[in-house]
Every structure is written in C-alpha cells, then in structure tokens.
Design a protein around this motif. Structure first.
Motif, PDB file in Angstrom:
ATOM      1  N   MET A 158      61.951  50.154 -52.333  1.00  8.34           N
ATOM      2  CA  MET A 158      62.313  49.128 -51.355  1.00  8.34           C
ATOM      3  C   MET A 158      63.282  49.677 -50.319  1.00  8.34           C
ATOM      4  O   MET A 158      63.179  49.369 -49.125  1.00  8.34           O
ATOM      5  N   ALA A 204      62.155  49.725 -46.369  1.00 11.20           N
ATOM      6  CA  ALA A 204      63.005  49.121 -45.339  1.00 11.20           C
ATOM      7  C   ALA A 204      63.524  50.169 -44.367  1.00 11.20           C
ATOM      8  O   ALA A 204      63.546  49.954 -43.147  1.00 11.20           O
ATOM      9  N   THR A 230      69.130  46.412 -50.040  1.00 13.61           N
ATOM     10  CA  THR A 230      67.970  47.280 -49.802  1.00 13.61           C
ATOM     11  C   THR A 230      67.557  47.345 -48.337  1.00 13.61           C
ATOM     12  O   THR A 230      66.870  48.276 -47.927  1.00 13.61           O
ATOM     13  N   PHE A 247      65.816  44.696 -47.132  1.00 13.53           N
ATOM     14  CA  PHE A 247      64.791  43.657 -47.036  1.00 13.53           C
ATOM     15  C   PHE A 247      65.415  42.376 -46.514  1.00 13.53           C
ATOM     16  O   PHE A 247      66.503  41.977 -46.955  1.00 13.53           O
ATOM     17  N   SER A 297      56.997  34.389 -44.163  1.00 15.34           N
ATOM     18  CA  SER A 297      57.444  35.746 -44.494  1.00 15.34           C
ATOM     19  C   SER A 297      56.434  36.789 -44.034  1.00 15.34           C
ATOM     20  O   SER A 297      56.800  37.811 -43.439  1.00 15.34           O
ATOM     21  N   THR A 355      57.420  39.507 -41.109  1.00 18.20           N
ATOM     22  CA  THR A 355      57.544  40.942 -41.370  1.00 18.20           C
ATOM     23  C   THR A 355      56.705  41.754 -40.390  1.00 18.20           C
ATOM     24  O   THR A 355      57.115  42.825 -39.952  1.00 18.20           O
ATOM     25  N   PRO A 406      60.788  44.510 -43.726  1.00 20.43           N
ATOM     26  CA  PRO A 406      60.119  43.953 -44.907  1.00 20.43           C
ATOM     27  C   PRO A 406      60.867  42.737 -45.433  1.00 20.43           C
ATOM     28  O   PRO A 406      62.088  42.628 -45.265  1.00 20.43           O
ATOM     29  N   PHE A 407      60.139  41.834 -46.083  1.00 18.98           N
ATOM     30  CA  PHE A 407      60.718  40.575 -46.560  1.00 18.98           C
ATOM     31  C   PHE A 407      60.637  40.471 -48.078  1.00 18.98           C
ATOM     32  O   PHE A 407      59.644  40.881 -48.697  1.00 18.98           O
ATOM     33  N   LEU A 408      61.682  39.907 -48.656  1.00 13.63           N
ATOM     34  CA  LEU A 408      61.692  39.485 -50.047  1.00 13.63           C
ATOM     35  C   LEU A 408      61.716  37.962 -50.032  1.00 13.63           C
ATOM     36  O   LEU A 408      62.706  37.345 -49.625  1.00 13.63           O
TER      37      LEU A 408
END
Length: 488
Positions: free
Chosen positions: A122, A126, A161, A163, A181, A185, A191-193
């Motif tokens: 991750m 990112a 991270t 994210f 999301s 992104t 990037p997405f969590l």
C-alpha cells in the motif's frame, strides 16, 4: 442472537419511488442485502482484476466476486473480471500492485491482520500515485487477545500509507461510497481505502436502493481511465518506476505528491455532488445534524454515528442544544469542512474513537480534531477554543447505544469534564468510564424483535431469510443484525 426492526413506513417508500422515478425516468431497484455485498457489487462492476484472500468479516466480499466471475458475470464494460486468490493477504496486495501498475482496474477486500500484511504494497501503490480501492470491513487487531469483531484499529494502523480513507456508516453508504471511491481514485490518482464497521455494517441486512450501471458510468471519468491505462508499465514504452534514491533527491521527490493530496477533498466533494444530483442521496465530507445553535457537539465516524444521531435528535427535540458531526472523508483530513460544519455556538466537543492507541495523548480522530481546532484558534478562524474531550467506545463490537452517546454528552456538559473517557464498559482499572442510563430509548420502530438460537439450529439463516422476504415482498425497510459469538 438476531435482532430485526422496521424503520420506515410504506408511505415513505412510495414517496421515494415517486421522487426517483421522476428524476431518472425509471423506477429505482431495491434489494435486501448486507454491507459486504453492497460494497462488492460496485467493486466488481468497476474492476478488471480482483485479488482476494479471505478473512473475517470481509470474506463474503471476495467470495461473492469469485462466484460472480465463475458464473461469467460481466463488469460495467462487458468483460468478466479476473478473480485471483493468493496464498495470503500479502500476496493479494502484491497481485493488486502488479495489476494496477500495468494499467488494469483493480480492487481487493480485507480486514484486521490481513490489512497489516498489505501495508508494504500500500505504501508503494500510494507512493507511485496508482489508482485502486481497498475495501475493508474494519476489525480489531490482535493485541492482548485475538478478536474477529469490529472496530477501527486496523484502518487506523493504515492511516500513514498515503491511501485516502472514506468511511461508510450504513449498508446504503457502503454501496454508495464504494462508487465514489472508485471514481475518486481514478480522477485524483490517489488510492482509496473504503471502510465500514465489521459485522455491525458488513453483516447487517438492510433494504437499500441499488445503483444502476448507468449510475456507475455517470460517476466514472473515462478520460481518467484512459490516462491510467497509458501510464501502465509496458515494454513498448518503458519508463523508470520504483527506483532506489539517495539523500540528495529522496526528500524533494517525496514532497512532490502534495498537490495530488491537496486536490482529493475537492474531487470527493464534487463527486458527492454529482452523486446527489443523480440519486438524491447527498453526502458531505463532514455532515452536521442537530440543533442549529448547538453548544455541545459530538464528532464521530462509522456505524456509531447512527446511535449518536438518534440521541442528538431526541435531545434536540427536548430543547437541548446538542449536535453531531459525521466525518466521511478521514484522509486527507477535511479540516476546513469540519470547521464549517461546527456551529459557531459550539462550546464543547466530544470526539468518539473506536480504537485505542496506548501511550498516545489521545486516540487518532481526537488528535486530528484537537489539531484542527487549535490551528483554527491560532489563525483566528474560530472565536474561542472549545473544550474538547475524547471518548473511546465500541472496541471489538462492544455494544454502543443512544444512551451511551447521551452519557458522553452529559460528561461534556459537566462542570469539570474529563479529557479522556470510555463508555459502554465498567473500567475498574483506570476509572475512565462514564455511567449511562439504559432506560434512555430512542427506538420508534413499529416492530422489533430479538431471536435467540442455539448452535447450528438454523435460527440465523431463518431470520436472514425472513428479513429478506420482508424487504423484497413488502414496502417496508427491515434491518437485521446478527450477533455471532466466537464461543459458539
């Protein structure tokens, strides 16, 4: 144990149907599903590669994707996604990293220790500004003991991270925020969590309004998809990526990502506005509910906001000046939107965290709020610094009710409120707990019931079927929550 309640009358459903039909020209589609399926439906539709490894309570997301792929179910673009089960969550994250670096649209699902195994990849994903979404049914990390139940300790361990982090608080939001999301992104390259509470949301069955394929298509910027594909590594147009760097350049290069993160809140807000125009369901980065001139305000995120909102609405109706801010976007932290959401009349703030960070001066959301308000006070953006307390609740799916939310507000309103408290337990070690009145009840459901079952007697399955029959064969909006004990 199974609990079932009816929360919306049939007349309200008819109004929703009429409104949505008038706006889109077609009748909305409702389904009675749980939070895992709500998120997985969107993630599958918007992906080409799904890397999975099962872990409770996120396993049903990967299992559903695997079943759909095996059955030949196409994604939004008519292709059947490749679902790849790896040997661990670390392998799933590595497969995802490779897929999105090549320019594919990818996703994965995980929780708890599984998320920790994904952290190294991750950080790389990112750092390389590669779009993807990791969907997490948030769960306790193993500390003094292992627990399969829900809180925010896993996602909080991932907050450095790089994210972006978007938090859903209901089954409907898990469905909607999955779409937001995946769209965000691609547009932002960050990037997405996307996370929601394990069991409390992941396994709760609700009747929700489904997004159609054209709704998803309207959210996705195809120019951003094409740009992502063009950035994919290929021997036909080689580029250097993921190099080793020395002290002479690393610091400068690390700072280069800042403009991308600065743009994320605006991108998410714009997509939320577009989503609202399309569906009628409006969300903000930080949403306020309660008395317009509240003096005591809670700040929370996740499924606990439901109990908080019920408490606030009940108390505000009785004349108390209380409110709630629901944080949706957690990273990048929406400081400006949080300040805008707080009424200027706010004198005290209680920040609720569903995790414990031993040794810290406060838990993560509390520290973010303190930093935001302190900076605003230093810059003259607020009239005065309010009293701020932190309240820890709901670890490992410990029950959290409107009565407990009221107890936190009562503590905040006391003459000398404690800076750090717990609610929902009796803390006879550190003496941090607040007492609550269990008779305080805000539930106005027409029907509610609790069913108890023995081991493997079919009670849970039967009640799941009953909830779905009610949701799919009537105009009622049932809610079913299932309490699974690991000692069974």
């Amino acid at each position: 144990m199974t609990t079932v309640s009816d929360t919306t009358a049939a007349t309200e459903t008819a109004e929703i149907l009429d409104r949505d039909s008038a706006r889109t020209g077609k009748e909305p589609t409702f389904a009675c599903i749980d939070g895992n399926e709500a998120a997985a439906r969107v993630a599958y539709a918007l992906s080409e590669v799904v890397a999975i490894y099962p872990i409770t309570p996120a396993s049903p997301m990967g299992e559903a994707a695997d079943e759909w792929s095996a059955a030949g179910r196409p994604n939004l673009w008519g292709a059947v996604p490749d679902v790849i089960e790896m040997q661990s969550e670390a392998g799933a994250a590595g497969a995802l990293h490779g897929a999105v670096t090549k320019g594919a649209l990818g996703t994965t699902f995980t929780a708890s220790q599984g998320l920790l195994l994904m952290l190294p990849n991750m950080f790389k994903i990112a750092g390389e500004l590669t779009p993807t979404v990791v969907h997490v049914a948030a769960r306790s990390l193993a500390t003094h003991a292992l627990s399969i139940f829900g809180d925010h300790s896993d996602v909080m361990a991932a907050r450095s991270t790089g994210f972006a982090m978007l938090c859903a608080s209901s089954v409907q939001e898990a469905h909607d925020f999955a779409a937001i999301s995946h769209a965000a992104t691609l547009t932002s390259r960050v990037p997405f969590l996307h996370f929601f509470d394990g069991f409390r949301t992941s396994h709760e069955i609700n009747r929700i309004q489904l997004l159609h394929d054209d709704d998803l298509a309207a959210m996705i910027d195809m120019a951003a998809v094409d740009a992502h594909r063009r950035r994919g590594l290929s021997p036909d147009h080689p580029v250097l990526r993921g190099s080793a760097q020395n002290p002479d350049v690393f610091f400068q290069a690390r700072e280069a990502c800042s403009p991308f993160y600065e743009s994320v809140p605006g991108i998410v807000a714009e997509l939320m506005d577009r989503f609202a125009a399309r569906t009628g369901r409006r969300y903000g980065l930080a949403d306020y509910v309660g008395h317009p001139e509240a003096e005591r305000v809670m700040i929370a995120m996740g499924s606990g906001t439901g109990a908080c909102e019920e408490a606030v609405e009940s108390l505000a109706a009785a004349g108390e000046r209380v409110g709630l801010v629901k944080v949706r976007l957690y990273r990048p932290f929406p400081a400006a939107e949080l300040l805008a959401a707080l009424p200027r009349s706010t004198r005290g703030v209680a920040v609720l965290d569903r995790t414990k960070e031993p040794g810290a001066p406060g838990d993560p959301l509390y520290l973010d709020v303190v930093s935001t308000l302190a900076q605003a006070a230093a810059d003259g953006e607020v009239d005065s610094m309010p009293t701020i307390i932190g309240a820890r609740y709901g670890l490992s799916s410990k029950e959290f009710t409107p009565a407990m939310a009221k107890a936190v507000l009562d503590e905040l309103g006391s003459k000398h409120p404690r800076r750090q408290v717990t609610v929902g337990i009796i803390d006879d070690v550190s003496h941090t707990s607040v007492t609550y009145d269990p008779s305080f009840d805000t539930d106005t459901s027409d029907v509610r019931a609790v069913f108890f079952g023995l081991v493997s007697d079919g009670t849970v399955s039967a009640n799941k079927a009953a909830v779905k029959i009610i949701g799919e064969r009537t105009n009622l909006f049932p809610q079913g929550y299932f309490v699974y004990d690991s000692k069974k």
